[in-house]
Design a protein around this motif. Structure first.
Motif, mmCIF file in Angstrom:
data_model
loop_
_atom_site.group_PDB
_atom_site.id
_atom_site.type_symbol
_atom_site.label_atom_id
_atom_site.label_comp_id
_atom_site.label_asym_id
_atom_site.label_seq_id
_atom_site.Cartn_x
_atom_site.Cartn_y
_atom_site.Cartn_z
ATOM 1 N N UNK A 1 -4.619 5.245 -0.007
ATOM 2 C CA UNK A 1 -5.155 4.085 -1.484
ATOM 3 C C UNK A 1 -4.564 2.814 -0.993
ATOM 4 N N UNK A 2 -2.942 2.480 -0.327
ATOM 5 C CA UNK A 2 -2.390 2.223 -0.412
ATOM 6 C C UNK A 2 -2.765 0.726 0.311
ATOM 7 N N UNK A 3 -3.157 1.385 1.914
ATOM 8 C CA UNK A 3 -4.230 1.145 3.072
ATOM 9 C C UNK A 3 -5.368 0.482 3.172
ATOM 10 N N UNK A 4 -6.222 1.330 2.640
ATOM 11 C CA UNK A 4 -7.189 1.064 3.018
ATOM 12 C C UNK A 4 -7.391 1.210 1.303
ATOM 13 N N UNK A 5 -7.543 0.276 0.524
ATOM 14 C CA UNK A 5 -8.190 0.147 -1.429
ATOM 15 C C UNK A 5 -9.943 0.128 -1.379
ATOM 16 N N UNK B 1 2.280 -3.784 8.233
ATOM 17 C CA UNK B 1 1.961 -4.375 9.544
ATOM 18 C C UNK B 1 2.095 -5.684 8.317
ATOM 19 N N UNK B 2 1.312 -5.388 6.735
ATOM 20 C CA UNK B 2 1.320 -5.649 6.227
ATOM 21 C C UNK B 2 2.644 -6.601 5.308
ATOM 22 N N UNK B 3 3.537 -6.077 5.359
ATOM 23 C CA UNK B 3 4.624 -6.022 4.540
ATOM 24 C C UNK B 3 5.299 -6.951 5.628
ATOM 25 N N UNK B 4 5.006 -6.421 6.685
ATOM 26 C CA UNK B 4 6.014 -7.495 7.284
ATOM 27 C C UNK B 4 6.162 -9.070 7.599
ATOM 28 N N UNK B 5 4.213 -8.768 7.554
ATOM 29 C CA UNK B 5 3.328 -10.525 7.959
ATOM 30 C C UNK B 5 3.906 -10.990 6.318
ATOM 31 N N UNK B 6 4.266 -10.226 5.056
ATOM 32 C CA UNK B 6 4.356 -10.916 3.366
ATOM 33 C C UNK B 6 5.910 -11.636 3.807
ATOM 34 N N UNK B 7 6.487 -10.601 4.451
ATOM 35 C CA UNK B 7 8.670 -10.887 4.806
ATOM 36 C C UNK B 7 8.583 -12.309 5.089
ATOM 37 N N UNK B 8 7.813 -12.447 6.876
ATOM 38 C CA UNK B 8 7.409 -13.238 7.563
ATOM 39 C C UNK B 8 7.276 -15.336 6.801
ATOM 40 N N UNK B 9 5.816 -14.475 5.428
ATOM 41 C CA UNK B 9 5.535 -15.847 5.054
ATOM 42 C C UNK B 9 6.087 -16.499 3.415
ATOM 43 N N UNK B 10 7.065 -14.605 3.134
ATOM 44 C CA UNK B 10 7.864 -15.729 2.305
ATOM 45 C C UNK B 10 9.082 -16.439 2.514
ATOM 46 N N UNK B 11 9.557 -15.952 3.333
ATOM 47 C CA UNK B 11 10.736 -16.757 4.770
ATOM 48 C C UNK B 11 10.013 -17.792 5.065
ATOM 49 N N UNK B 12 8.656 -18.508 4.880
ATOM 50 C CA UNK B 12 8.674 -19.586 5.676
ATOM 51 C C UNK B 12 9.078 -20.602 4.083
#
Length: 198
Positions: free
Chosen positions: A114-118, A187-198
């Motif tokens: 559900x989370x990965x393939x909504x 992968x999505x969580x890692x990208x979101x964390x990186x985006x927040x850190x920028x």
């Protein structure tokens, strides 16, 4: 006329019920619930492995019948005979433990997809749901076989055989869905964390 209206309302209520269930599942698919489901599933696997080890202790080298693909009546009789009384009792306990794992496995897979393939989680949920249902029915059938031994009903084995085959196929389909889904979520969580850190 009133009866026709009532039936029409009932028929119209079925899609609403389906939509309600779908909405509830989607609402449950939060990170915390998904994580808890995965952890509980892993814990149930550990418990099941402990029970499997107990069977191996009293009946080493003998496969669990519910893991044999395409068994025959002769195969079941041979396995149950080789298990011996102690092995059959250990397997009976194993079936009880094994009744917990399918529920948690299905919950974990469904919440992950559900989370990965909504957009596609409904078709991806068919395999884990079938595994859960078939495994539960199969466990009851094998428990009945243990109680019947050595006079196991041939029709019971014939009934259970396709359930086991479809169950094993469903598991093999569902496992990659959970694995790939978990990787995509990470992968999505890692990208979101990186985006927040920028």
């Amino acid at each position: 006329m009133e009866e026709i209206t009532t039936l029409s309302n009932f028929a119209g209520g079925r899609p609403n019920l389906f939509k309600l269930i779908k909405t509830k599942i989607e609402a449950l698919a939060v990170t915390r619930a998904m994580f808890i489901a995965i952890v509980l599933y892993m814990f149930s696997l550990i418990t099941l492995n402990i029970s499997d080890y107990q069977i191996k202790q009293v009946a080493p080298g003998i496969p669990k019948p519910d893991l044999v693909f395409g068994y025959t009546y002769t195969d079941i009789m041979d396995i149950f005979n080789r298990l011996g009384e102690a092995g059959r009792q250990a397997y009976a306990v194993n079936l009880i433990v094994d009744s917990i794992m399918p529920v948690l496995f299905a919950a974990a897979v469904i919440l992950v997809v559900v989370r990965a393939f909504p957009r596609f989680w409904l078709p991806l949920s068919i395999a884990p749901f079938m595994f859960f249902i078939l495994d539960m029915i199969e466990n009851v059938a094998f428990a009945q076989m243990i109680s019947q031994f050595p006079n196991i009903d041939v029709s019971l084995v014939a009934f259970t055989r396709p359930l086991t085959m479809i169950k094993l196929i469903s598991f093999m389909i569902a496992m990659p869905s959970m694995g790939i889904g978990a990787i995509m979520i990470l992968i999505r969580w890692t990208r979101e964390r990186r985006a927040v850190g920028k």
